[in-house]
Design an enzyme around this catalytic site. Structure first.
Site, PDB file in Angstrom:
ATOM      1  N   ARG A  26      46.338  27.642  44.746  1.00  0.00           N
ATOM      2  CA  ARG A  26      47.534  28.214  45.363  1.00  0.00           C
ATOM      3  C   ARG A  26      48.739  27.319  45.109  1.00  0.00           C
ATOM      4  NH1 ARG A  26      47.512  27.507  51.931  1.00  0.00           N
ATOM      5  NH2 ARG A  26      47.424  25.228  52.009  1.00  0.00           N
ATOM      6  N   ASP A  47      39.434  23.536  42.376  1.00  0.00           N
ATOM      7  CA  ASP A  47      39.867  23.487  43.771  1.00  0.00           C
ATOM      8  C   ASP A  47      38.647  23.477  44.690  1.00  0.00           C
ATOM      9  OD1 ASP A  47      41.290  24.188  46.349  1.00  0.00           O
ATOM     10  OD2 ASP A  47      42.954  24.493  44.962  1.00  0.00           O
ATOM     11  N   ASP A  76      36.315  18.279  44.312  1.00  0.00           N
ATOM     12  CA  ASP A  76      36.817  17.395  45.365  1.00  0.00           C
ATOM     13  C   ASP A  76      37.409  16.188  44.655  1.00  0.00           C
ATOM     14  OD1 ASP A  76      37.317  15.613  47.398  1.00  0.00           O
ATOM     15  OD2 ASP A  76      35.257  15.534  48.158  1.00  0.00           O
ATOM     16  N   VAL A  77      38.734  16.129  44.583  1.00  0.00           N
ATOM     17  CA  VAL A  77      39.368  15.078  43.788  1.00  0.00           C
ATOM     18  C   VAL A  77      39.129  13.683  44.353  1.00  0.00           C
ATOM     19  CG1 VAL A  77      41.170  16.577  42.857  1.00  0.00           C
ATOM     20  CG2 VAL A  77      41.591  15.312  44.986  1.00  0.00           C
ATOM     21  N   ASN A 103      47.574  17.974  40.109  1.00  0.00           N
ATOM     22  CA  ASN A 103      48.491  18.654  41.017  1.00  0.00           C
ATOM     23  C   ASN A 103      48.070  18.567  42.481  1.00  0.00           C
ATOM     24  OD1 ASN A 103      50.443  20.926  41.902  1.00  0.00           O
ATOM     25  ND2 ASN A 103      48.423  21.771  42.351  1.00  0.00           N
ATOM     26  N   TYR A 168      52.324   9.524  52.539  1.00  0.00           N
ATOM     27  CA  TYR A 168      52.738  10.356  51.414  1.00  0.00           C
ATOM     28  C   TYR A 168      53.621   9.569  50.450  1.00  0.00           C
ATOM     29  CZ  TYR A 168      54.400  14.497  48.919  1.00  0.00           C
ATOM     30  OH  TYR A 168      54.686  15.431  47.950  1.00  0.00           O
ATOM     31  N   LYS A 172      52.758   8.647  46.528  1.00  0.00           N
ATOM     32  CA  LYS A 172      53.568   9.146  45.422  1.00  0.00           C
ATOM     33  C   LYS A 172      54.266   8.011  44.658  1.00  0.00           C
ATOM     34  CE  LYS A 172      52.630  13.516  45.700  1.00  0.00           C
ATOM     35  NZ  LYS A 172      51.889  14.203  44.615  1.00  0.00           N
ATOM     36  N   THR A 203      56.239  26.713  48.629  1.00  0.00           N
ATOM     37  CA  THR A 203      54.781  26.741  48.557  1.00  0.00           C
ATOM     38  C   THR A 203      54.206  26.475  49.951  1.00  0.00           C
ATOM     39  OG1 THR A 203      54.581  24.367  48.124  1.00  0.00           O
ATOM     40  CG2 THR A 203      54.854  25.810  46.207  1.00  0.00           C
TER      41      THR A 203
END
Length: 254
Positions: A26, A47, A76-77, A103, A168, A172, A203
């Site tokens: 998504r 995903d 599962d990243v 992503n 976060y 990043k 999103t």
């Protein structure tokens, strides 16, 4: 009169290349899967949300009219074993991996005092360790195949900071540094690495957490997906190592 000769650049053909998109079910991931499939790539919708990923893969195949144009695989990243298992499945299905779009991403909006250790580790695990595990898995495959392209979806959060997003921001900023280091390692092997710094998008990542957000300040994720396709079409001897793509009314940058 002297005429200018055209540069002898070779634009890579995208048809039948194989792309893995993490968090592909998504949001920007789904928009990217659609965009790349339209460009002729074979897309792996990777995903944890298997039902959503399967629905998207079926939608893409119906739209393109081509079987095998998209497949949905569980990922599962945060798990190196899951990353390697995905790689094995893609190799068995397609025989190669040309593109990796890192992503998948999450955020937990809490102050440093309220953010728990588990929450910190969860954000770092998905946003920073995930791209490391996936890149580590595909790097030898790309090197053996003579090249490839890894695109890491960063954020304006890697360029400035706001409150209640310490995990976060850390993830990043770390991802941007990781991308730059991987770019240096990849160049001798014809592996391109790009940091795509994306501004706010319409999103679920933002809309689910901030339902009152002014959506006119956000960009369509399809626009960012088109930027990803553009990055993949650069001449063979050129890599765009870092790019920023913002909505015209961006509020988080500069």
């Amino acid at each position: 009169m002297q005429t200018l000769s055209k540069p002898s650049t070779q634009i890579p053909a995208l048809a039948n290349k194989v792309a893995i998109v993490t968090g592909g079910a998504r949001g920007l991931g789904a928009a990217t899967c659609r965009c790349l499939a339209e460009a002729g790539l074979k897309v792996v919708v990777a995903d944890l949300r298997h039902e959503l990923a399967s629905e998207l893969a079926q939608e893409i195949e119906s739209a393109t009219g081509q079987s095998g144009q998209a497949i949905a695989l569980d990922l599962d990243v945060t798990s190196p074993a899951s990353a390697m298992a995905l790689l094995d499945q893609v190799r068995d299905r397609y025989g190669r991996i040309d593109v990796l779009i890192n992503n998948a991403g999450i955020d937990i909006t809490e102050s440093i005092e309220d953010l728990t250790t588990d929450q910190w580790q969860q954000v770092i695990g998905v946003n920073l360790s995930g791209p490391f595990f996936m890149s580590k898995a595909v790097f030898p495959e790309m090197r053996q195949n003579g090249g490839g392209h890894i695109i890491n979806i960063v954020s304006t959060a890697a360029k400035r900071a706001w409150a209640n997003a310490s995990a976060y921001h850390a993830s990043k900023w770390g991802l941007l540094g990781f991308s730059q280091a991987l770019h240096v390692e990849g160049r001798p092997h014809n592996i391109k690495v790009t940091s795509l710094i994306a501004g706010g998008m319409r999103t679920p990542f933002l809309l689910d957490r901030f339902p009152d957000i002014d959506q006119t300040t956000l960009q369509d994720p399809a626009n960012v997906a088109e930027t990803i396709r553009y990055l993949l079409t650069q001449p063979q001897g050129t890599v765009i190592s870092e790019m920023m793509v913002l909505p015209m009314k961006e509020t988080s940058w500069p």
